[in-house]
Motif scaffolding. Structure first.
Motif, mmCIF file in Angstrom:
data_model
loop_
_atom_site.group_PDB
_atom_site.id
_atom_site.type_symbol
_atom_site.label_atom_id
_atom_site.label_comp_id
_atom_site.label_asym_id
_atom_site.label_seq_id
_atom_site.Cartn_x
_atom_site.Cartn_y
_atom_site.Cartn_z
ATOM 1 N N ARG A 30 8.294 2.910 0.599
ATOM 2 C CA ARG A 30 8.794 1.571 0.936
ATOM 3 C C ARG A 30 8.247 1.201 2.304
ATOM 4 O O ARG A 30 7.598 2.026 2.969
ATOM 5 C CB ARG A 30 10.319 1.557 0.935
ATOM 6 N N PRO A 31 8.483 -0.025 2.750
ATOM 7 C CA PRO A 31 7.961 -0.403 4.074
ATOM 8 C C PRO A 31 8.428 0.512 5.198
ATOM 9 O O PRO A 31 7.696 0.721 6.170
ATOM 10 C CB PRO A 31 8.505 -1.834 4.248
ATOM 11 N N GLY A 32 9.621 1.077 5.063
ATOM 12 C CA GLY A 32 10.128 1.984 6.090
ATOM 13 C C GLY A 32 9.666 3.417 5.934
ATOM 14 O O GLY A 32 9.925 4.255 6.808
ATOM 15 N N GLY A 37 9.764 -7.169 1.260
ATOM 16 C CA GLY A 37 11.053 -6.619 1.646
ATOM 17 C C GLY A 37 11.684 -5.705 0.623
ATOM 18 O O GLY A 37 12.703 -5.065 0.898
ATOM 19 N N SER A 38 11.088 -5.595 -0.564
ATOM 20 C CA SER A 38 11.658 -4.745 -1.609
ATOM 21 C C SER A 38 11.579 -3.281 -1.216
ATOM 22 O O SER A 38 10.507 -2.774 -0.875
ATOM 23 C CB SER A 38 10.904 -4.960 -2.928
ATOM 24 N N ASP A 39 12.718 -2.595 -1.282
ATOM 25 C CA ASP A 39 12.739 -1.175 -0.976
ATOM 26 C C ASP A 39 12.427 -0.308 -2.187
ATOM 27 O O ASP A 39 11.983 0.823 -2.049
ATOM 28 C CB ASP A 39 14.110 -0.776 -0.415
ATOM 29 N N HIS A 40 12.669 -0.843 -3.383
ATOM 30 C CA HIS A 40 12.499 -0.015 -4.578
ATOM 31 C C HIS A 40 11.136 -0.179 -5.241
ATOM 32 O O HIS A 40 10.631 0.760 -5.849
ATOM 33 C CB HIS A 40 13.611 -0.310 -5.585
ATOM 34 N N GLY A 41 10.524 -1.357 -5.161
ATOM 35 C CA GLY A 41 9.189 -1.559 -5.699
ATOM 36 C C GLY A 41 9.106 -1.845 -7.178
ATOM 37 O O GLY A 41 8.006 -1.963 -7.726
ATOM 38 N N TYR A 42 10.246 -1.996 -7.854
ATOM 39 C CA TYR A 42 10.215 -2.279 -9.289
ATOM 40 C C TYR A 42 10.014 -3.759 -9.585
ATOM 41 O O TYR A 42 9.972 -4.161 -10.745
ATOM 42 C CB TYR A 42 11.499 -1.777 -9.948
#
Length: 782
Positions: free
Chosen positions: A14-16, A48-53
């Protein structure tokens, strides 16, 4: 020859935590003993999506996740560390929450039937003249127009030559030539290839297929060869260029024909290792004709959980649940199958009514009461879906059950039955897509939050009506996996689990102390309560199971749980007053009730850790390919997403593993304490044994345990390795320990790789073998 992993370690990119961050931990994963790194979705997703789905562009790796060069650097680091790579892919849908970021969706909205992506999306052109219905308005369209909330920008842009239409944060393209209607907003809207709708219309009038009830995820027609080619070109490049070795396919049940898709994928990848995210109901088998190596492991998770649960104690928890319901003025609990019929019917009637109506529109002939009958059949469907012509027995069951429950619909159901069984008809092809969505939303996302007597039982892939399994049944399940799906993944925690493995392991202790839990729950509810007894039980279990937990985390979980249950409050229409009770529980856990919570956790933490270590060893030693979800090599007390996607401190874990190795080499074993080093010891030694000696895992036989406490042990013989785990530790302690219980072994010396102790040939007493830890992993010295 297909390359397959011995184990995997799941990383949430994820971005983080980018691919470069992941590259920096590859050496740690190898030191831990993992065989492959297992990556969450990498393609460009909604910002901004943390999951990527929610993929918005399948042609490139997400820049915020490291981009294509980040993937290459990660692959180089993984190869240097000796790791393979498993990549998660999403063939069913794309993200459309921000249309301008979604390349295909934006083009469709701007050009309609003239878009090159017009056939990519599963849009029903029988309604709205084929225009895409967008449920983004906060009020009916007439009110929005009257309030002047729609804004027109005629300035051309590269992706919007005719300008854009805006509604608050929503930006949409104007169709070619439509700017001529600039003076009449109603005519301008009529000239677009989309139709703006009130947000609540998504429940009833949407005309594009979604991922479950998520309107921000639009289904695509991957069965179209052109769509497959364009949506998989980048993914196939990863395989051909050595950037990935295998694929994990998300939600294949959403596809029209999962088997055909997997066939096409296998041909395109040269038969690369492939797993499917598939939930199997009890007794259901993965289709044997699919070109896949197995599932992502929910089936194994359930087997391991259930063999460590006291079924008699669960029945005492059932009695407690009845008391809670009665005291809250709620009706007596239904059977599990009646409960899920009701929740599935609610989903079909409400959240997924759009999908039901679309299915009815595909019928080749008009049938009175068709929508009602379809909803009743889908509510009775016993598994996620069929794969016609296979699975007709499930349809027959659903038809029979629907008629039994609704005899007034008998004629409509009888008329539908042959149509739903005819695989040549569109209605029969679409019905399985609907049944899977209704099952997921009605069971996992609703009923699991209503049946609250023991949180361990309401886990993805589980049937809560089966509260425990015998050691014999556990062994039979492992033998079946070894024989049929030896390369299927096994899991304990995933990004989709409702609770992490260690939360479930601790909660399983409640079934051994049901009366004590009843007393504690009474004390806790006296401090804070929602007034809904079963929900209180769920929230206080979350506090106990995930302790220590912050007020913020518990409150977020509580709101999600209460709204998913959809009894006293809901996502779309929250009850603010009721939710004050949820907040009160979250605040009390770290306030007025803290002493009660901590006192009870102190009572159950050690048997909970025994369950954790037992579950971990059984998973890592059993048939299949064990996956370690990021961070769970130490104690991890996470709840449902997004709680389980919190950052993982890999620097600390790497340092801890190095120190652990030094200590063990010096004869110092870690205690079972808050540090979690005991779990890291079990994880690392079991993974390394499997990696370094795969030839010792070439079979499966139940281990033989005899003696007065034999029922408290689970032993498996993998050929040259024997794993031994403790079950029902509270009961074991009550009876005074292992006594004369012994493990019968071959006349071969063995070393327990967890403690380094050598055991000579023959049987060994469990009070000796398990003197340090509740588990042992004996590697024969041949």
């Amino acid at each position: 020859m297909t390359r397959r992993p011995l184990s995997t370690y799941r990383l949430q990119i994820r971005p983080g935590f980018t691919l470069d961050d992941a590259a920096s931990v590859t050496r740690y994963l190898a030191d831990l003993g993992a065989s492959w790194a297992y990556l969450s979705p990498l393609l460009a997703a909604t910002p901004g999506s943390d999951h990527g789905y929610d993929v918005v562009d399948p042609s490139r790796v997400d820049d915020s996740r490291g981009g294509p060069e980040g993937l290459r650097r990660f692959a180089e680091a993984a190869r240097a560390a000796g790791l393979g790579i498993l990549a998660d892919i999403v063939p069913n849908h794309v993200g459309v929450a921000v249309p301008r970021d979604s390349l295909w969706w934006w083009d469709l909205l701007r050009l309609g039937p003239g878009s090159r992506y017009a056939t990519a999306f599963d849009v029903d052109d029988r309604v709205a003249d084929g225009r895409v219905r967008l449920p983004i308005l906060g009020a009916p369209l007439a009110e929005v127009i009257g309030d002047g909330q729609l804004k027109i920008d005629h300035a051309p842009a590269a992706d919007a030559p005719d300008g854009t239409l805006s509604y608050f944060d929503h930006v949409l393209p104007l169709s070619p030539g439509s700017a001529a209607h600039a003076d009449d907003i109603a005519e301008l809207l009529e000239a677009q290839h989309y139709e703006l709708r009130f947000w609540e219309d998504q429940n009833t009038d949407l005309n594009y297929r979604r991922f479950f009830a998520v309107s921000e995820l639009a289904g695509i027609r991957v069965e179209d060869p052109d769509v497959f080619e364009e949506s998989h070109r980048e993914i196939l490049r990863w395989i051909t260029e050595g950037l990935a070795d295998g694929l994990r396919v998300d939600h294949p049940d959403g596809l029209r024909d999962p088997g055909a898709y997997l066939e096409q994928l296998a041909e395109a990848t040269g038969g690369a290792y492939t797993l499917v995210e598939k939930i199997l109901e009890p007794g259901e088998e993965l289709p044997g004709w699919w070109r896949t190596d197995g599932t992502t492991g929910y089936d194994a998770l359930v087997e391991i959980d259930r063999v460590l649960i006291d079924g008699a104690g669960v029945r005492s928890l059932d009695a407690l649940d009845r008391e809670l319901r009665s005291g809250s003025g709620l009706p007596a609990p239904e059977s599990w199958h009646d409960l899920i019929h009701g929740t599935k019917r609610m989903i079909a009637d409400e959240l997924l009514q759009s999908e039901v109506r679309r299915l009815v529109r595909t019928l080749p002939t008009e049938i009175d009461g068709a929508a009602d009958a379809v909803s009743e059949i889908v509510a009775s469907f016993p598994v996620y879906r069929s794969y016609l012509p296979a699975g007709r027995e499930h349809l027959a069951h659903a038809i029979e059950d629907a008629v039994r429950r609704r005899p007034d619909l008998q004629d409509a159901i009888a008329a539908l039955a042959p149509l739903l069984a005819d695989a040549s008809l569109e209605v029969a092809q679409r019905f399985p897509q609907l049944s899977g969505a209704v099952m997921a939303k009605g069971v996992e996302d609703t009923a699991f939050y209503r049946l609250t007597r023991l949180g361990t039982l309401t886990e993805v892939g589980g049937d809560p009506s089966i509260d425990s399994i015998s050691v014999y049944d556990f062994h039979e399940a492992q033998r079946a996996r070894a024989a049929s799906w030896p390369h299927s993944l096994t899991a304990l925690s995933t990004h989709d689990t409702k609770r992490s493995e260690d939360v479930r392991a601790r909660l399983s202790v409640l079934a051994e102390v049901p009366e004590r839990w009843g007393e504690v729950l009474t004390d806790l509810r006296a401090v804070a309560s929602t007034g809904h007894g079963p929900l209180d039980a769920l929230l206080w279990q979350a506090a106990v199971g995930a302790w220590p937990i912050s007020t913020e985390r518990l409150h977020a979980y509580g709101l999600k749980a209460a709204r998913e249950a959809a009894e006293s409050t809901r996502w779309q229409h929250p009850d603010v007053e009721f939710e004050k009770g949820v907040a009160a529980i979250a605040e009390a856990a770290n306030g007025a009730a803290r002493e009660i919570v901590e006192g009870f956790v102190d009572e159950i933490v050690l048997p909970g850790r025994s369950n954790s270590l037992s579950a971990k060893l059984l998973q890592l030693a059993a048939p299949g390919v064990p996956d370690v979800y990021q961070g769970t090599e130490l104690w991890d007390h996470s709840l449902v997403d997004p709680d389980n996607r919190r950052p993982v401190d890999f620097v600390a874990r790497s340092e801890m593993l190095a120190q652990l190795d030094d200590d063990v080499a010096g004869g110092i074993l870690p205690p079972i304490d808050d540090s979690g080093l005991a779990k890291m010891l079990v994880t690392s030694r079991a993974l390394r044994a499997r990696r370094d000696h795969p030839e010792l895992y070439d079979g499966y036989r139940p281990g033989t345990v005899v003696g007065e406490a034999a029922e408290h042990a689970v032993a498996m013989d993998r050929g040259g390795v024997i794993a031994v785990a403790t079950r029902l530790p509270v009961g074991l302690a009550r009876r005074g320990g292992w006594g004369d219980t012994a493990l019968l072994r071959r006349e071969t010396p063995a070393v327990d790789v967890l403690t380094g102790r050598r055991f000579e040939a023959g049987s060994v007493r469990l009070d000796d073998l398990l003197a340090t830890y509740p588990v042992a992993l004996l590697v024969e010295q041949r």
